[in-house]
Scaffold this motif. Sequence first.
Motif, PDB file in Angstrom:
ATOM      1  N   ILE A  42       0.785  -1.212  -0.007  1.00  9.45           N
ATOM      2  CA  ILE A  42      -0.054   0.166   0.046  1.00  9.45           C
ATOM      3  C   ILE A  42       0.970   1.276   0.085  1.00  9.45           C
ATOM      4  CG2 ILE A  42      -1.687   1.213   1.139  1.00  9.45           C
ATOM      5  CD1 ILE A  42      -2.816  -1.582   0.707  1.00  9.45           C
ATOM      6  N   ASN A  43       0.519   2.083  -1.029  1.00 10.53           N
ATOM      7  CA  ASN A  43       1.495   3.438  -1.198  1.00 10.53           C
ATOM      8  C   ASN A  43       0.683   4.686  -0.489  1.00 10.53           C
ATOM      9  OD1 ASN A  43       3.840   2.177  -2.356  1.00 10.53           O
ATOM     10  ND2 ASN A  43       2.798   2.047  -4.331  1.00 10.53           N
ATOM     11  N   VAL A  44       0.942   5.273   0.459  1.00 15.02           N
ATOM     12  CA  VAL A  44       0.179   6.302   0.911  1.00 15.02           C
ATOM     13  C   VAL A  44       0.768   7.518   0.029  1.00 15.02           C
ATOM     14  CG1 VAL A  44      -0.108   7.726   2.825  1.00 15.02           C
ATOM     15  CG2 VAL A  44       0.397   5.253   3.077  1.00 15.02           C
ATOM     16  N   SER A  45      -0.168   7.744  -0.677  1.00 14.96           N
ATOM     17  CA  SER A  45       0.144   8.859  -1.617  1.00 14.96           C
ATOM     18  C   SER A  45      -0.619  10.166  -1.201  1.00 14.96           C
ATOM     19  CB  SER A  45      -0.487   8.503  -2.901  1.00 14.96           C
ATOM     20  OG  SER A  45      -0.059   9.441  -4.147  1.00 14.96           O
ATOM     21  N   SER A  46      -1.434  10.911  -1.994  1.00 16.12           N
ATOM     22  CA  SER A  46      -1.723  11.989  -1.946  1.00 16.12           C
ATOM     23  C   SER A  46      -2.950  12.509  -2.546  1.00 16.12           C
ATOM     24  CB  SER A  46      -0.769  13.255  -1.406  1.00 16.12           C
ATOM     25  OG  SER A  46      -1.383  14.545  -1.419  1.00 16.12           O
ATOM     26  N   VAL A  47      -3.802  13.288  -2.140  1.00 17.41           N
ATOM     27  CA  VAL A  47      -4.547  14.270  -3.269  1.00 17.41           C
ATOM     28  C   VAL A  47      -3.725  14.827  -4.000  1.00 17.41           C
ATOM     29  CG1 VAL A  47      -6.583  14.299  -1.909  1.00 17.41           C
ATOM     30  CG2 VAL A  47      -4.813  16.278  -1.902  1.00 17.41           C
ATOM     31  N   HIS A  48      -2.500  15.294  -3.783  1.00 20.62           N
ATOM     32  CA  HIS A  48      -1.674  15.597  -4.621  1.00 20.62           C
ATOM     33  C   HIS A  48      -0.832  14.614  -5.626  1.00 20.62           C
ATOM     34  CE1 HIS A  48      -2.509  19.586  -2.742  1.00 20.62           C
ATOM     35  NE2 HIS A  48      -2.082  18.976  -1.732  1.00 20.62           N
ATOM     36  N   GLN A  49      -1.440  13.650  -5.702  1.00 23.11           N
ATOM     37  CA  GLN A  49      -1.086  12.734  -6.948  1.00 23.11           C
ATOM     38  C   GLN A  49      -1.856  13.162  -8.160  1.00 23.11           C
ATOM     39  OE1 GLN A  49      -1.263   8.339  -6.212  1.00 23.11           O
ATOM     40  NE2 GLN A  49      -2.772   8.330  -7.682  1.00 23.11           N
ATOM     41  N   ILE A  50      -2.935  13.878  -7.973  1.00 22.73           N
ATOM     42  CA  ILE A  50      -3.558  14.560  -9.125  1.00 22.73           C
ATOM     43  C   ILE A  50      -3.796  16.096  -8.978  1.00 22.73           C
ATOM     44  CG2 ILE A  50      -4.694  12.326  -9.863  1.00 22.73           C
ATOM     45  CD1 ILE A  50      -7.309  13.053  -8.584  1.00 22.73           C
ATOM     46  N   ASN A  72       1.713 -13.081  -9.819  1.00 24.96           N
ATOM     47  CA  ASN A  72       2.712 -13.562  -8.910  1.00 24.96           C
ATOM     48  C   ASN A  72       1.631 -13.569  -7.402  1.00 24.96           C
ATOM     49  OD1 ASN A  72       4.713 -12.222 -10.496  1.00 24.96           O
ATOM     50  ND2 ASN A  72       5.322 -14.236  -9.787  1.00 24.96           N
ATOM     51  N   GLY A  73       0.516 -12.925  -7.652  1.00 23.74           N
ATOM     52  CA  GLY A  73      -0.604 -12.794  -6.388  1.00 23.74           C
ATOM     53  C   GLY A  73      -0.205 -11.295  -5.556  1.00 23.74           C
ATOM     54  N   ILE A  74       0.763 -10.627  -6.229  1.00 15.95           N
ATOM     55  CA  ILE A  74       0.981  -9.459  -5.308  1.00 15.95           C
ATOM     56  C   ILE A  74       0.228  -8.206  -5.845  1.00 15.95           C
ATOM     57  CG2 ILE A  74       3.039  -7.896  -4.934  1.00 15.95           C
ATOM     58  CD1 ILE A  74       4.873 -10.078  -5.521  1.00 15.95           C
ATOM     59  N   ARG A  75      -0.599  -7.620  -4.701  1.00 16.22           N
ATOM     60  CA  ARG A  75      -1.232  -6.563  -4.981  1.00 16.22           C
ATOM     61  C   ARG A  75      -0.847  -5.179  -4.571  1.00 16.22           C
ATOM     62  NH1 ARG A  75      -5.594  -5.922  -2.592  1.00 16.22           N
ATOM     63  NH2 ARG A  75      -5.454  -7.166  -0.804  1.00 16.22           N
ATOM     64  N   VAL A  76      -0.956  -4.358  -5.563  1.00 17.53           N
ATOM     65  CA  VAL A  76      -0.368  -2.980  -5.054  1.00 17.53           C
ATOM     66  C   VAL A  76      -1.336  -1.804  -5.326  1.00 17.53           C
ATOM     67  CG1 VAL A  76       1.580  -1.232  -5.466  1.00 17.53           C
ATOM     68  CG2 VAL A  76       1.984  -3.940  -6.253  1.00 17.53           C
ATOM     69  N   ASN A  77      -1.444  -1.278  -4.089  1.00 18.55           N
ATOM     70  CA  ASN A  77      -2.500  -0.033  -4.279  1.00 18.55           C
ATOM     71  C   ASN A  77      -2.279   1.027  -3.570  1.00 18.55           C
ATOM     72  OD1 ASN A  77      -5.265  -1.347  -5.531  1.00 18.55           O
ATOM     73  ND2 ASN A  77      -4.639  -2.735  -3.942  1.00 18.55           N
ATOM     74  N   GLY A  78      -2.785   2.393  -3.811  1.00 19.10           N
ATOM     75  CA  GLY A  78      -2.337   3.384  -2.970  1.00 19.10           C
ATOM     76  C   GLY A  78      -3.736   3.806  -2.085  1.00 19.10           C
ATOM     77  N   ILE A  79      -3.317   4.758  -1.332  1.00 23.65           N
ATOM     78  CA  ILE A  79      -4.438   5.619  -0.623  1.00 23.65           C
ATOM     79  C   ILE A  79      -4.091   6.968  -0.848  1.00 23.65           C
ATOM     80  CG2 ILE A  79      -5.308   3.989   1.082  1.00 23.65           C
ATOM     81  CD1 ILE A  79      -4.016   5.775   3.220  1.00 23.65           C
ATOM     82  N   GLY A  80      -4.853   7.784  -0.981  1.00 22.97           N
ATOM     83  CA  GLY A  80      -4.565   9.221  -1.270  1.00 22.97           C
ATOM     84  C   GLY A  80      -5.432  10.253  -0.275  1.00 22.97           C
ATOM     85  N   PRO A  81      -4.651  10.219   0.759  1.00 22.32           N
ATOM     86  CA  PRO A  81      -5.151  11.244   1.778  1.00 22.32           C
ATOM     87  C   PRO A  81      -5.611  12.532   1.417  1.00 22.32           C
ATOM     88  CG  PRO A  81      -3.449  10.059   2.621  1.00 22.32           C
ATOM     89  CD  PRO A  81      -3.289   9.918   1.085  1.00 22.32           C
ATOM     90  N   GLY A  82      -6.724  13.218   1.779  1.00 21.18           N
ATOM     91  CA  GLY A  82      -6.787  14.653   1.805  1.00 21.18           C
ATOM     92  C   GLY A  82      -6.227  15.328   2.965  1.00 21.18           C
ATOM     93  N   ALA A  83      -6.467  16.536   3.406  1.00 18.68           N
ATOM     94  CA  ALA A  83      -6.148  17.268   4.515  1.00 18.68           C
ATOM     95  C   ALA A  83      -6.410  16.622   5.952  1.00 18.68           C
ATOM     96  CB  ALA A  83      -6.596  18.604   4.592  1.00 18.68           C
ATOM     97  N   THR A  84      -5.214  15.916   6.597  1.00 15.48           N
ATOM     98  CA  THR A  84      -5.407  15.210   7.440  1.00 15.48           C
ATOM     99  C   THR A  84      -4.844  15.521   8.880  1.00 15.48           C
ATOM    100  OG1 THR A  84      -5.483  13.233   6.038  1.00 15.48           O
ATOM    101  CG2 THR A  84      -4.972  12.749   8.301  1.00 15.48           C
ATOM    102  N   VAL A  85      -5.419  15.412   9.979  1.00 15.30           N
ATOM    103  CA  VAL A  85      -4.696  15.930  11.227  1.00 15.30           C
ATOM    104  C   VAL A  85      -3.595  15.095  11.779  1.00 15.30           C
ATOM    105  CG1 VAL A  85      -5.305  16.545  13.626  1.00 15.30           C
ATOM    106  CG2 VAL A  85      -7.054  16.922  11.798  1.00 15.30           C
TER     107      VAL A  85
END
Length: 269
Positions: free
Chosen positions: A147-155, A185-198
């Motif tokens: 899981i890649n912790v990205s950001s709304v600033h991905q877009i 290979n059964g490896i899943r890769v996803n991201g989350i894109g947080p907005g403004a977080t405390v």
Amino acid sequence: MRGLKGKNVLITGGSSGIGQAIAIRFSEYGSNIAINYFRSREEAEKTEQMLQVCREQVQQQGVKDTLIQADVSQEADVVRMVKQTIDDLGGLDILINNAGFQIAGDSHDLPVSAIERVLATNLVGAYICAREAIKHFLAANKPGVIINVSSVHQIIPKPRFVGYSMSKGGMQNLTRTLALEYARNGIRVNGIGPGATVTPINRAWIDDPEKRAEVEKHIPLGRAAEADEMGAAAAFLASDDAAYITGQTLFVDGGLTLYPDFRTAWSSE
Ligand code: NAD
């Protein structure tokens, strides 16, 4: 959440903010946790104590954790960190690429070194961690999750934070490319894109009511996120409930990526 109990999880930058909240969430579901910290061992120890309290609350017994100092921008550190995770926990099933930071400045004035430092941690660091995790998944011939912790600033562009924007934009294709390359290979890769977080990264506005109101008025749901809301999304994507999801970024942003200025159709009758 299905499939997280007993899983071995490595969280980079796990001693504060979103990484800490993710560690606590996975603990609730019975995962073993390796908390990577960068500078402050005390912060990491505090996170460890929070995990223990959380496990007592949800009555998870026999769950392990370990604290590992490493700078994710340094290849040798990452190789050591992943090896230590495997040694201490007995394996690695889930990598959370969360470590990140930003440098502000007018783009026409920034030294190249400022861009390089941000990319080295947020993007290349995430790649090195993913590479080492994937090597382990393949050698052990078992499925794995990243899981890649990205950001709304991905877009969404972020003026005066061009290195950060570049790093998170790059993270989208890091996620998608690795997802495609290793799906068989059964490896899943996803991201989350947080907005403004405390979290501490936003210390410039979270404790200043005026600045906070200014930030929150742009958010369709009208408030900043709690770090635990990122933990919930990360846990879902890592769980068996998301077994058919790969290559995606889930934006957890209160609607920030919905072009909030278009709340009313100002460009047509
Ligand atoms: P934070 O500052 O609390 O967490 C960042 C963590 O990364 C810290 O623990 C820090 O020590 C660690 N870190 C920094 N450089 C490192 C390195 N070279 N090696 C190892 N660890 C390193 O802030 P946060 O908000 O919890 O940020 C976590 C992630 O979430 C970051 O990737 C950030 O870009 C992303 N994010 C945060 C927000 C937000 O509003 N808080 C929004 C979008 C995305």
